[in-house]
Design a protein around this motif. Structure first.
Motif, short mmCIF file in Angstrom:
data_model
loop_
_atom_site.label_atom_id
_atom_site.label_comp_id
_atom_site.label_asym_id
_atom_site.label_seq_id
_atom_site.Cartn_x
_atom_site.Cartn_y
_atom_site.Cartn_z
N LYS A 1 0.84 -1.20 0.00
CA LYS A 1 0.00 0.00 0.00
C LYS A 1 0.88 1.25 0.00
O LYS A 1 0.67 2.18 -0.76
CB LYS A 1 -0.86 -0.03 1.29
CG LYS A 1 -2.23 0.56 1.14
CD LYS A 1 -3.12 0.03 2.24
CE LYS A 1 -3.44 1.06 3.28
NZ LYS A 1 -4.29 0.57 4.37
N VAL B 1 -12.04 0.55 18.30
CA VAL B 1 -11.52 -0.59 17.54
C VAL B 1 -10.01 -0.65 17.63
O VAL B 1 -9.37 0.31 18.08
CB VAL B 1 -11.97 -0.51 16.05
CG1 VAL B 1 -13.47 -0.60 15.93
CG2 VAL B 1 -11.44 0.74 15.37
N ILE C 1 -6.63 -1.47 15.33
CA ILE C 1 -6.06 -1.75 14.01
C ILE C 1 -4.55 -1.81 14.16
O ILE C 1 -3.95 -0.85 14.61
CB ILE C 1 -6.44 -0.65 12.98
CG1 ILE C 1 -7.95 -0.39 12.96
CG2 ILE C 1 -5.94 -1.02 11.59
CD1 ILE C 1 -8.38 0.78 12.11
N PHE D 1 -8.41 3.00 18.14
CA PHE D 1 -9.04 4.17 17.51
C PHE D 1 -10.52 4.19 17.83
O PHE D 1 -11.14 3.13 17.95
CB PHE D 1 -8.93 4.10 15.98
CG PHE D 1 -7.52 4.08 15.46
CD1 PHE D 1 -6.84 5.25 15.20
CD2 PHE D 1 -6.89 2.87 15.21
CE1 PHE D 1 -5.54 5.22 14.71
CE2 PHE D 1 -5.59 2.83 14.73
CZ PHE D 1 -4.91 4.02 14.47
N THR E 1 -14.04 5.00 16.13
CA THR E 1 -14.53 5.14 14.75
C THR E 1 -15.29 6.47 14.58
O THR E 1 -16.01 6.88 15.49
CB THR E 1 -15.49 4.00 14.36
OG1 THR E 1 -16.57 3.98 15.31
CG2 THR E 1 -14.81 2.66 14.37
N LYS F 1 -10.79 11.72 6.61
CA LYS F 1 -9.66 11.32 5.76
C LYS F 1 -9.99 11.56 4.29
O LYS F 1 -11.16 11.42 3.89
CB LYS F 1 -9.44 9.81 5.94
CG LYS F 1 -8.58 9.44 7.10
CD LYS F 1 -8.19 7.96 6.92
CE LYS F 1 -7.82 7.33 8.22
NZ LYS F 1 -7.79 5.88 8.18
N ALA G 1 -15.90 8.49 4.86
CA ALA G 1 -16.45 8.18 6.19
C ALA G 1 -15.85 6.87 6.69
O ALA G 1 -15.64 6.69 7.88
CB ALA G 1 -17.96 8.06 6.12
N VAL G 2 -15.59 5.95 5.76
CA VAL G 2 -14.93 4.68 6.09
C VAL G 2 -13.88 4.39 5.01
O VAL G 2 -14.18 4.46 3.82
CB VAL G 2 -15.94 3.50 6.16
CG1 VAL G 2 -15.25 2.23 6.61
CG2 VAL G 2 -17.11 3.81 7.08
N SER G 3 -12.67 4.03 5.44
CA SER G 3 -11.57 3.74 4.52
C SER G 3 -11.82 2.46 3.72
O SER G 3 -12.70 1.68 4.05
CB SER G 3 -10.28 3.55 5.30
OG SER G 3 -9.95 4.71 6.00
N TRP G 4 -10.98 2.25 2.71
CA TRP G 4 -11.06 1.03 1.90
C TRP G 4 -10.92 -0.20 2.78
O TRP G 4 -10.00 -0.27 3.61
CB TRP G 4 -9.92 1.01 0.87
CG TRP G 4 -10.07 2.01 -0.21
CD1 TRP G 4 -9.35 3.14 -0.38
CD2 TRP G 4 -11.02 1.97 -1.30
NE1 TRP G 4 -9.77 3.82 -1.49
CE2 TRP G 4 -10.80 3.13 -2.08
CE3 TRP G 4 -12.03 1.08 -1.69
CZ2 TRP G 4 -11.54 3.41 -3.22
CZ3 TRP G 4 -12.77 1.37 -2.82
CH2 TRP G 4 -12.53 2.52 -3.57
N HIS G 5 -11.78 -1.17 2.60
CA HIS G 5 -11.70 -2.40 3.38
C HIS G 5 -12.54 -3.50 2.74
O HIS G 5 -13.33 -3.24 1.83
CB HIS G 5 -12.18 -2.16 4.82
CG HIS G 5 -13.64 -1.86 4.91
ND1 HIS G 5 -14.18 -0.64 4.58
CD2 HIS G 5 -14.69 -2.64 5.27
CE1 HIS G 5 -15.49 -0.67 4.76
NE2 HIS G 5 -15.83 -1.88 5.16
O1 A4F Z 1 -10.45 5.36 8.37
C1 A4F Z 1 -11.36 4.69 8.83
O2 A4F Z 1 -12.32 4.29 8.18
C2 A4F Z 1 -11.30 4.35 10.26
C3 A4F Z 1 -11.09 5.36 11.19
C4 A4F Z 1 -11.08 5.05 12.55
N1 A4F Z 1 -10.91 6.04 13.49
C5 A4F Z 1 -11.24 3.74 12.97
C6 A4F Z 1 -11.40 2.74 12.04
C7 A4F Z 1 -11.44 3.02 10.67
C8 A4F Z 1 -11.58 1.93 9.69
C9 A4F Z 1 -12.81 1.22 9.53
C10 A4F Z 1 -13.95 1.53 10.25
C11 A4F Z 1 -15.10 0.79 10.05
C12 A4F Z 1 -15.14 -0.26 9.14
O3 A4F Z 1 -16.27 -0.95 9.00
C13 A4F Z 1 -14.03 -0.59 8.42
C14 A4F Z 1 -12.88 0.15 8.60
O4 A4F Z 1 -11.80 -0.16 7.88
C15 A4F Z 1 -10.50 1.56 8.90
C16 A4F Z 1 -10.63 0.48 7.98
C17 A4F Z 1 -9.59 0.08 7.17
C18 A4F Z 1 -9.24 2.22 8.96
C19 A4F Z 1 -8.19 1.83 8.17
C20 A4F Z 1 -8.34 0.75 7.26
O5 A4F Z 1 -7.39 0.41 6.52
#
Ligand code: A4F
Length: 465
Positions: free
Chosen positions: A14, A81, A83, A88, A90, A225, A236-240
């Motif tokens: 990444k 959560v 990571i 962190f 959310t 972000k 609102a939510v990062s790539w996952h």
């Molecule tokens: O950036 C985010 O989305 C994030 C911020 C945070 N303060 C805590 C967690 C996340 C987050 C995330 C939140 C919810 C979810 O359903 C999936 C998520 O995936 C993630 C994430 C993947 C932060 C980084 C990432 O790579």
């Protein structure tokens, strides 16, 4: 260990990609692009999107009312959560609703369902409105289940073209079906020759056992972000990938952005890219920089389905618009363990809606106490020198593995409960480190901190060897 190495490798990949990109961005498409539908058809065909006007008005009404009720009763919470070993909070607030006794774990945090009304269960809700909200969500669940079955059949992904029998689609689905003629799968459509295995597989992969509800008001966020690869704007939510789901199961997402009636698409829309005023779901093929990304606008009441293995082959993110937004994300969650500490870690949040979990948690704690007693009995046995040396050695070695794991988890949970992120939460949401006890609490057979016991056992085996 293997998993950690895999994660590290992904992180490096990444980082390398982002360095290579520099200030440049990869291409992505929105419905305004000429090749959008071609791209969708060829690279994102397992994503199904339906506009709000395909959903019965009555269903929109009860579900949207349900969201607002839950919010009014303060039932949404930001999760704490973990990571890659860091804690962190959310940005998105959540509540899990679903089958009684079900849980869902994401980012090392297990959420417990507020049970939706279920035959054979006596569930007490803190208010009749919370009961109605949960009931509305099971209606939505039934509706989305039927939509997923139809979509899979349409794509031949069900491994069957048709469903065997209406009755098996489910008796309780009557309401959802009655809301829409199109929604019902009639007996006439049923087939006489669908293999049982295919039918079971289709049902298992679309029978959502819970929904994770999300809420976020972007205006309340100090900082969001930026999407890093395509320049899609605020996330609102990062790539996952969604975690801990039954393999190849569908995820269904109903989106309710609270756009004012006079909400205008932003002027910036004339420029290229997605409209920053509108919520979108972003999609990309995992580990592929050749295929352009996709940004799908989500207006009030739209829904989408991620069919089959889409959640594995692709990643998704949630792109924030300007208005507050709720979503209901229906899933087939996998069954797992590790409940007691996870439950108390979330403070007293569940009591906002129901006391349902107190009884199973009390039972679990009773079993856990018995386990502590058994542990202490085994320890006093291995302390005796009556056994054959080899046998004793083997018992101690096995036991050491268990105790070391237990000690590691206790340390990890204590640290999570005391983290800076945990400290930042309001008093009534602060994690409770439970079970926890000090050495002078003499009703416990063993200390909380197992370090000394572990060292003694290690010395015993070393000495014997
Ligand atoms: O950036 C985010 O989305 C994030 C911020 C945070 N303060 C805590 C967690 C996340 C987050 C995330 C939140 C919810 C979810 O359903 C999936 C998520 O995936 C993630 C994430 C993947 C932060 C980084 C990432 O790579």
């Amino acid at each position: 260990m293997k998993r950690r190495a895999g994660e590290r490798e992904k992180e490096l990949k990444k980082k390398k990609l982002l360095e290579e990109l520099g200030g440049n961005r990869l291409p992505y498409m929105t419905p305004a692009d000429a090749d959008f539908h071609q791209l969708w058809k060829t690279k994102y065909s397992k994503l199904i999107y339906r506009k709000s006007d395909t959903v019965p008005d009555k269903l929109h009404q009860i579900v949207q009312e349900g969201f607002l009720t839950l919010q009014k009763h303060d039932c949404f919470f930001q999760d704490l959560v973990r990571i890659k070993g860091k804690d962190f909070v959310t940005p998105v607030s959540r509540i899990l609703i679903g089958n009684p006794g079900c849980t869902y774990k994401y980012l090392n945090t297990r959420l417990f369902t507020v049970p939706w009304p279920t035959e054979g269960y006596d569930i007490k809700y803190c208010s009749p409105q919370i009961h109605d909200a949960c009931k509305a969500l099971i209606r939505l669940n039934d509706y989305l289940h039927i939509e997923a079955v139809k979509a899979l059949q349409g794509q031949n992904l069900s491994e069957t073209k048709e469903v065997k029998d209406t009755a098996v689609i489910d008796k309780e689905k009557n309401f959802a079906a009655s809301l829409t003629e199109k929604g019902s799968i009639s007996k006439d459509q049923s087939s006489c020759c669908v293999p049982e295995d295919d039918y079971i597989s289709l049902k298992n992969r679309t029978s959502y056992n819970l929904t994770l509800l999300n809420y976020m008001d972007p205006l309340q966020m100090l900082y969001l972000k930026q999407e890093p690869y395509f320049g899609m704007g605020n996330m609102a939510v990062s790539w996952h990938h969604d975690e801990n789901l039954v393999e190849r199961s569908t995820v269904a997402v109903y989106s309710y952005s609270c756009e004012g009636s006079a909400m205008e698409e932003s002027n910036e829309q004339k420029l290229k890219g997605r409209d920053p005023a509108v919520w979108h779901v972003g999609l990309k093929v995992a580990w592929d920089i050749e295929t352009p990304g996709l940004a799908i606008p989500l207006h009030q009441g739209d829904f989408y389905l991620m069919l089959d293995d889409l959640n594995m082959t692709h990643q998704h993110c949630v792109l924030a618009g300007f208005s507050p937004r709720f979503s209901s994300t229906h899933r087939v969650a996998d069954v797992e363990f590790e409940w007691l500490r996870q439950f108390w870690f979330q403070g007293k949040r569940y009591l906002k809606c129901t006391d349902w979990w107190l009884k199973p948690m009390a039972k679990l704690e009773e079993f856990w106490r018995k386990m502590e007693i058994m542990t202490s009995l085994v320890l006093s046995e291995v302390g005796k020198e009556e056994q054959i040396e080899e046998q004793r050695n083997e018992t101690i070695s096995c036991f050491l593995l268990v105790l070391t794991e237990r000690q590691k988890l206790r340390k990890e949970w204590t640290a999570r409960c005391r983290s800076e992120a945990a400290e930042s939460l309001p008093e009534d949401q602060k994690p409770e480190c439970h079970p926890f006890w000090t050495d002078d609490e003499c009703n416990m057979p063993l200390p909380f901190d197992l370090e000394e016991i572990i060292t003694n056992l290690q010395n015993l085996v070393q000495w014997v060897e």
